[in-house]
Write an enzyme that holds these catalytic residues in place. Sequence first.
Site, mmCIF file in Angstrom:
data_model
loop_
_atom_site.group_PDB
_atom_site.id
_atom_site.type_symbol
_atom_site.label_atom_id
_atom_site.label_comp_id
_atom_site.label_asym_id
_atom_site.label_seq_id
_atom_site.Cartn_x
_atom_site.Cartn_y
_atom_site.Cartn_z
ATOM 1 N N LYS A 192 0.781 -1.011 0.008
ATOM 2 C CA LYS A 192 -0.119 -0.037 0.022
ATOM 3 C C LYS A 192 0.844 1.035 0.046
ATOM 4 O O LYS A 192 1.559 1.622 0.895
ATOM 5 C CB LYS A 192 -1.046 0.127 1.230
ATOM 6 C CG LYS A 192 -2.045 1.074 1.111
ATOM 7 C CD LYS A 192 -2.720 1.358 2.306
ATOM 8 C CE LYS A 192 -1.887 2.631 3.004
ATOM 9 N NZ LYS A 192 -1.604 3.893 2.543
ATOM 10 N N GLU A 266 9.614 0.352 10.662
ATOM 11 C CA GLU A 266 10.804 1.553 10.433
ATOM 12 C C GLU A 266 9.863 2.841 10.564
ATOM 13 O O GLU A 266 9.298 3.231 9.858
ATOM 14 C CB GLU A 266 11.008 1.259 8.938
ATOM 15 C CG GLU A 266 11.696 -0.043 8.635
ATOM 16 C CD GLU A 266 13.075 0.041 8.907
ATOM 17 O OE1 GLU A 266 13.647 0.739 9.528
ATOM 18 O OE2 GLU A 266 13.625 -1.120 8.484
ATOM 19 N N CYS A 300 13.491 10.430 7.599
ATOM 20 C CA CYS A 300 13.161 9.703 8.640
ATOM 21 C C CYS A 300 14.531 9.616 9.374
ATOM 22 O O CYS A 300 14.515 9.876 10.635
ATOM 23 C CB CYS A 300 12.827 8.029 8.513
ATOM 24 S SG CYS A 300 13.908 7.226 7.516
ATOM 25 N N GLU A 397 10.008 14.997 16.111
ATOM 26 C CA GLU A 397 10.556 15.059 14.819
ATOM 27 C C GLU A 397 9.575 16.119 13.781
ATOM 28 O O GLU A 397 8.211 16.249 13.970
ATOM 29 C CB GLU A 397 9.993 13.344 14.173
ATOM 30 C CG GLU A 397 10.509 13.531 12.927
ATOM 31 C CD GLU A 397 10.312 11.966 12.160
ATOM 32 O OE1 GLU A 397 9.024 11.521 12.465
ATOM 33 O OE2 GLU A 397 10.944 11.271 11.588
HETATM 34 P P1 NAD Z 1 2.350 7.877 8.386
HETATM 35 O O1 NAD Z 1 2.377 6.613 9.574
HETATM 36 O O2 NAD Z 1 1.012 8.667 8.393
HETATM 37 O O3 NAD Z 1 1.840 7.066 7.185
HETATM 38 C C1 NAD Z 1 2.655 6.017 6.480
HETATM 39 C C2 NAD Z 1 1.725 5.048 5.854
HETATM 40 O O4 NAD Z 1 0.949 4.561 6.916
HETATM 41 C C3 NAD Z 1 1.005 5.586 4.872
HETATM 42 O O5 NAD Z 1 0.984 4.669 3.762
HETATM 43 C C4 NAD Z 1 -0.393 5.699 5.383
HETATM 44 O O6 NAD Z 1 -1.369 5.662 4.327
HETATM 45 C C5 NAD Z 1 -0.456 4.612 6.469
HETATM 46 N N1 NAD Z 1 -1.245 4.495 7.524
HETATM 47 C C6 NAD Z 1 -1.551 5.744 8.149
HETATM 48 N N2 NAD Z 1 -2.424 5.431 9.268
HETATM 49 C C7 NAD Z 1 -2.375 4.084 9.169
HETATM 50 C C8 NAD Z 1 -2.916 3.144 10.262
HETATM 51 N N3 NAD Z 1 -3.827 3.599 11.212
HETATM 52 N N4 NAD Z 1 -2.902 1.924 10.023
HETATM 53 C C9 NAD Z 1 -2.017 1.236 8.890
HETATM 54 N N5 NAD Z 1 -1.365 2.067 8.021
HETATM 55 C C10 NAD Z 1 -1.791 3.646 8.304
HETATM 56 O O7 NAD Z 1 3.329 8.411 8.156
HETATM 57 P P2 NAD Z 1 3.848 9.715 7.003
HETATM 58 O O8 NAD Z 1 3.357 11.007 7.539
HETATM 59 O O9 NAD Z 1 3.119 9.155 5.560
HETATM 60 O O10 NAD Z 1 5.353 9.385 6.972
HETATM 61 C C11 NAD Z 1 6.288 10.125 7.664
HETATM 62 C C12 NAD Z 1 7.021 9.156 8.812
HETATM 63 O O11 NAD Z 1 7.562 7.988 8.372
HETATM 64 C C13 NAD Z 1 7.820 10.066 9.547
HETATM 65 O O12 NAD Z 1 7.269 9.854 10.937
HETATM 66 C C14 NAD Z 1 8.946 9.354 9.199
HETATM 67 O O13 NAD Z 1 10.204 9.503 10.158
HETATM 68 C C15 NAD Z 1 8.712 7.959 9.130
HETATM 69 N N6 NAD Z 1 9.621 7.266 7.984
HETATM 70 C C16 NAD Z 1 10.511 6.276 8.484
HETATM 71 C C17 NAD Z 1 11.202 5.830 7.841
HETATM 72 C C18 NAD Z 1 12.532 4.524 8.150
HETATM 73 O O14 NAD Z 1 12.882 3.647 7.667
HETATM 74 N N7 NAD Z 1 12.342 4.667 9.359
HETATM 75 C C19 NAD Z 1 11.413 5.871 6.306
HETATM 76 C C20 NAD Z 1 10.608 6.835 6.024
HETATM 77 C C21 NAD Z 1 9.683 7.617 6.721
#
Ligand code: NAD
Length: 487
Positions: A192, A266, A300, A397
């Site tokens: 997804k 992650e 991230c 963050e």
């Molecule tokens: P997010 O958690 O809001 O969304 C990430 C993904 O999860 C999206 O596809 C979203 O649609 C989905 N999602 C949202 N709510 C969900 C739920 N309740 N259950 C399952 N899936 C759900 O994060 P974001 O704002 O899209 O991304 C930014 C975050 O991602 C930051 O905190 C960043 O640090 C982290 N990130 C981490 C890494 C890593 O490798 N550690 C890499 C990239 C981003």
Amino acid sequence: MTTPPEVRSRIVWDYAPAPESPDHVRLRDSYGLFVDGDFRDPLDGTRVPTLNPATEEPVAEVAFAGPADLRRAVESARRAQPGWAALSALERSKYLFRIARLIQERARELAIVESLDGGKPVRESRDVDVPLAAAHFFHYAGWADKLSYGVGGRAVAPVGVAAQIVPWNFPLLMAAWKLAPALACGNTSVLKPAETTPLTALLLAEILQEAELPPGVVSIVPGDGAAGAALVREPDIDKVAFTGSTGVGKDIQAALAGRPVSLTLELGGKSANIVFEDAALDQAVEGIVNGIFFNQGHVCCAGSRLLIQESVADTVIGKLWERMGRLRVGDPLDKNTDVGAINSREQLERIQSLVSAGEEEGAVRRSIACELPERGWWFAPTVFTEVAPAHRIAVEEIFGPVVSVLTFRTQAEAIEKANNSTYGLAAGIWTDKGAKAFEVASALQAGVVWQNTYNHFDPTAAFGGYKESGFGREGGPAGLRPYLRVT
Ligand code: NAD
């Protein structure tokens, strides 16, 4: 009479626009869900436009999956899994190799679409996201017939059906990080993409079709958070791999409690980039800039907490400010752009609110003067000084082009401050003393520690977090482990 000598203070370059043309990109007006080997109309999902963050204009329309669509994708992954696992390792690796080659063939198009849909400078999509995505498929193509060597010579079997959820900051690259090891190990996947950046994953679906990957081995189902939440609650999955925010990661962990579903997370970070007084300071400044302004800080592992040794703090901050003044902010499709658009209005508001909190709590904010386009979502590169460890901008963050500067006197204090975080994803160390770098690195609670460099990624190296930055590793042989049952 003698002419006065010419005063040369600093060199300022003017850059002519160097726009990358999107003319050869052939996007469909509307994309279905990629399920069971083909693009399909949603059963109970919807269709939504995906916007260009630099213009707020729609780029294409995309189907979002509803619960029945997710069920159909999981069923198709389950049907496909035994056949995929039964293929010889050599055959599986051929598919991965073919996917990598096709990514390379369509590299220019993928880079442009990544920048159109996500707002990142095309220089980064072209030089980082797309080549690294191909490199991940190449790397795991090489592992497919050596799986047991990757886990100490033990017997291995695939885990089964993986539900994989990725964020919007590196849409194609995160898809590659997830899919390549899963497929190499004989698993099938339902992936997804994030709601604001589904397009390159859908182009990847076209590539999977062109590579003649058997139907159901990978389904790609864009959707919002509700779709992600429904996917991890699907009863017939064996594994969840999630990259995203810590809050959602915790929610997923709770949802899977008591179920025989393995999980890798992650998550977010607040990584320390530590500059010692003996560092090559100009080089360190380049690393600081790359650490926090790469991809608008939507990274991230961004070096968002800059720790500078007190004796060189003024010098480093002065050099940093001067260097920041030369960053070019604007059109993501311009090849000279350093800092592009903020991915969404929602993310811009999140950055603005944390920056206001920084000002209210008494830190000193400096944002570079730059002309920002009238439409789209933008935030000028910003540095905060006079930051206290308890300030929100030092703890939370921001996920934007904002760096918070703290100082330290001794090595022990640097380590203590760097580890004073609920996160533990990455860190940077700038010093010309090798022994000091190793000593500090081994004392840091961070999954990745870079020495005299930052944001350096390689498919052969493991990436992942400690503490609230998650668990499990992606990349290298360690990245095989979450996708294997080891006996
Ligand atoms: P997010 O958690 O809001 O969304 C990430 C993904 O999860 C999206 O596809 C979203 O649609 C989905 N999602 C949202 N709510 C969900 C739920 N309740 N259950 C399952 N899936 C759900 O994060 P974001 O704002 O899209 O991304 C930014 C975050 O991602 C930051 O905190 C960043 O640090 C982290 N990130 C981490 C890494 C890593 O490798 N550690 C890499 C990239 C981003």
